[in-house]
Design a protein around this motif. Structure first.
Motif, PDB file in Angstrom:
ATOM      1  N   ALA A 193      -7.290  28.826  -9.709  1.00  0.00           N
ATOM      2  CA  ALA A 193      -7.004  30.227  -9.985  1.00  0.00           C
ATOM      3  C   ALA A 193      -6.883  31.036  -8.701  1.00  0.00           C
ATOM      4  O   ALA A 193      -7.555  30.767  -7.712  1.00  0.00           O
ATOM      5  CB  ALA A 193      -8.111  30.822 -10.857  1.00  0.00           C
ATOM      6  N   THR A 194      -6.017  32.017  -8.742  1.00  0.00           N
ATOM      7  CA  THR A 194      -5.852  32.914  -7.613  1.00  0.00           C
ATOM      8  C   THR A 194      -7.124  33.710  -7.403  1.00  0.00           C
ATOM      9  O   THR A 194      -7.691  34.259  -8.348  1.00  0.00           O
ATOM     10  CB  THR A 194      -4.687  33.884  -7.863  1.00  0.00           C
ATOM     11  N   ALA A 195      -7.587  33.759  -6.179  1.00  0.00           N
ATOM     12  CA  ALA A 195      -8.817  34.472  -5.876  1.00  0.00           C
ATOM     13  C   ALA A 195      -8.634  35.961  -6.118  1.00  0.00           C
ATOM     14  O   ALA A 195      -7.593  36.541  -5.805  1.00  0.00           O
ATOM     15  CB  ALA A 195      -9.231  34.223  -4.426  1.00  0.00           C
ATOM     16  N   GLY A 196      -9.644  36.581  -6.695  1.00  0.00           N
ATOM     17  CA  GLY A 196      -9.631  38.022  -6.908  1.00  0.00           C
ATOM     18  C   GLY A 196     -10.873  38.625  -6.283  1.00  0.00           C
ATOM     19  O   GLY A 196     -11.834  37.927  -5.953  1.00  0.00           O
ATOM     20  N   ALA A 201     -14.142  27.698  -3.600  1.00  0.00           N
ATOM     21  CA  ALA A 201     -13.243  27.222  -2.545  1.00  0.00           C
ATOM     22  C   ALA A 201     -12.172  26.298  -3.108  1.00  0.00           C
ATOM     23  O   ALA A 201     -11.068  26.199  -2.556  1.00  0.00           O
ATOM     24  CB  ALA A 201     -14.043  26.514  -1.455  1.00  0.00           C
ATOM     25  N   ARG A 202     -12.482  25.614  -4.215  1.00  0.00           N
ATOM     26  CA  ARG A 202     -11.516  24.725  -4.866  1.00  0.00           C
ATOM     27  C   ARG A 202     -10.707  25.458  -5.931  1.00  0.00           C
ATOM     28  O   ARG A 202      -9.914  24.823  -6.638  1.00  0.00           O
ATOM     29  CB  ARG A 202     -12.246  23.525  -5.485  1.00  0.00           C
ATOM     30  N   HIS A 242      -9.898  44.524 -16.987  1.00  0.00           N
ATOM     31  CA  HIS A 242      -8.950  45.514 -16.483  1.00  0.00           C
ATOM     32  C   HIS A 242      -7.537  44.956 -16.700  1.00  0.00           C
ATOM     33  O   HIS A 242      -7.316  43.742 -16.628  1.00  0.00           O
ATOM     34  CB  HIS A 242      -9.220  45.732 -14.987  1.00  0.00           C
ATOM     35  N   PRO A 243      -6.535  45.792 -16.982  1.00  0.00           N
ATOM     36  CA  PRO A 243      -5.170  45.284 -17.226  1.00  0.00           C
ATOM     37  C   PRO A 243      -4.587  44.467 -16.081  1.00  0.00           C
ATOM     38  O   PRO A 243      -3.673  43.666 -16.298  1.00  0.00           O
ATOM     39  CB  PRO A 243      -4.360  46.569 -17.449  1.00  0.00           C
ATOM     40  N   GLN A 244      -5.108  44.652 -14.869  1.00  0.00           N
ATOM     41  CA  GLN A 244      -4.675  43.823 -13.737  1.00  0.00           C
ATOM     42  C   GLN A 244      -5.852  43.028 -13.169  1.00  0.00           C
ATOM     43  O   GLN A 244      -5.820  42.601 -12.016  1.00  0.00           O
ATOM     44  CB  GLN A 244      -4.073  44.693 -12.619  1.00  0.00           C
ATOM     45  N   GLY A 245      -6.865  42.833 -13.991  1.00  0.00           N
ATOM     46  CA  GLY A 245      -8.092  42.222 -13.512  1.00  0.00           C
ATOM     47  C   GLY A 245      -8.166  40.719 -13.654  1.00  0.00           C
ATOM     48  O   GLY A 245      -7.149  40.026 -13.762  1.00  0.00           O
ATOM     49  N   ALA A 246      -9.392  40.209 -13.684  1.00  0.00           N
ATOM     50  CA  ALA A 246      -9.646  38.769 -13.603  1.00  0.00           C
ATOM     51  C   ALA A 246      -8.977  37.984 -14.730  1.00  0.00           C
ATOM     52  O   ALA A 246      -8.379  36.928 -14.495  1.00  0.00           O
ATOM     53  CB  ALA A 246     -11.146  38.510 -13.598  1.00  0.00           C
TER      54      ALA A 246
END
Length: 330
Positions: free
Chosen positions: A154-157, A207-208, A286-290
């Motif tokens: 997953a892309t880090a947030g 990290a993975r 959030h609509p652009q959240g995790a």
């Protein structure tokens, strides 16, 4: 009052989830408190929330205390600290013993959960809390952690940092903050993962790109920290904080199993002029959240797989209201 739902819409192209949307029908509870006498508000708040009632009650009382400081030091009582900590323990055990096992292809552990619930209800003072904490630590030492399948990396947030109430004063205001909060202009994730980013196992999973597994590991780490803290009440007090914003205005931040809870109150005499409540669900969904960020590009050969993937991610982010998942074709 109806608690509302989170409506999650997945856009699926037959091979993967390509996009997602979040619509919340949660009522704006805090707006209903405007104009009410302070005493009435303190009666109502614990009744309005099905989950985290102790944390909500503590946040309300601490924000009020900060709005009209009658003591040199604004601080939670030992009873409030203990209640919030035990509540968080119960929330973690509920998820780990009842909700996560089916997603890990195991049976829910109902009888075990009921036993822990009985023990929790039996804790009435610090001595009992220390005994309970020692028993919980021993159980965790023998417990085999659940293993959940993770999707693609997953892309880090951003993770929400732990801030003092004084630090939150400048953050927790402004139009729209209560509905869709941001930190430093960006959506951020709150909860056990944010609290335990420094844990070696959690850090290695992050990290993975295995954020679901990292959240589950962080939940165990959080439970262990709470168990140890029940023998050291001063340590647990860091979960509750409050600060005076201005005359007649106070803010409190209280940690919960799901993350940071914020209450901000403005008074007009003995009535509420404005009340703001920001729960962890507003951050994590959030609509652009995790959720939206991570569910995109998740492989799913069928609609059922898409729903399962979404359910796994939802549980890792732990909303405090029911969730409805809908799958639309791309």
């Amino acid at each position: 009052m109806e608690q509302g739902v989170l409506q999650l819409t997945l856009t699926w192209d037959g091979g993967q989830i390509v996009a997602a949307g979040v619509v919340s029908s949660r009522p704006a509870v805090a707006r209903c408190l405007r104009g009410l006498p302070v005493a009435r508000v303190l009666e109502i708040i614990p009744r309005l929330f099905g989950l985290c009632r102790c944390a909500q009650d503590a946040a309300a009382r601490l924000s009020l205390q900060a709005a009209r400081p009658e003591r040199p030091v604004i601080a939670a009582t030992s009873a409030q600290v203990l209640a919030v900590a035990l509540e968080a323990v119960g929330e973690h055990l509920w998820r780990l013993l009842l909700d996560w096992p089916p997603l890990c292809k195991q049976a829910p552990r109902h009888s075990e959960f009921l036993l822990w619930r009985k023990r929790l209800l039996g804790v009435v003072d610090s001595a009992g809390a220390a005994v309970f904490g020692a028993r919980l630590s021993a159980w965790l030492n023998e417990e085999t952690p659940l293993q959940v399948g993770d999707g693609v990396a997953a892309t880090a947030g951003a993770l929400l940092p732990r801030l003092s109430a004084a630090d939150w004063v400048a953050q927790a205001d402004g139009a729209g903050f209560a509905e869709w909060p941001t930190f430093a202009g960006q959506p951020a994730e709150t909860g056990a993962l944010a609290r335990h980013i420094g844990n070696p196992e959690v850090a290695a999973l992050l990290a993975r790109g295995q954020r679901i597994r990292a959240r589950l590991a962080a939940r165990y780490a959080d439970l262990r920290w709470l168990a140890e803290g029940l023998s050291e009440p001063a340590r647990l007090s860091s979960w509750l904080d409050a600060a005076t914003v201005a005359e007649g205005c106070g803010l409190a931040c209280v940690e919960t199993a799901r993350g940071t809870l914020l209450h901000r109150i403005e008074l007009a005499g003995e009535r509420v002029a404005r009340y703001v409540i920001v729960a962890p669900t507003e951050w994590n969904f959030h609509p652009q959240g995790a959720f939206v960020r991570e569910i995109g590009t998740t492989p799913a050969r069928t609609r059922a797989e898409a729903v399962t993937a979404a359910s796994r991610l939802v549980l890792s982010l732990d909303p405090c209201v029911p969730v409805e998942v809908k799958v639309d074709d791309a």
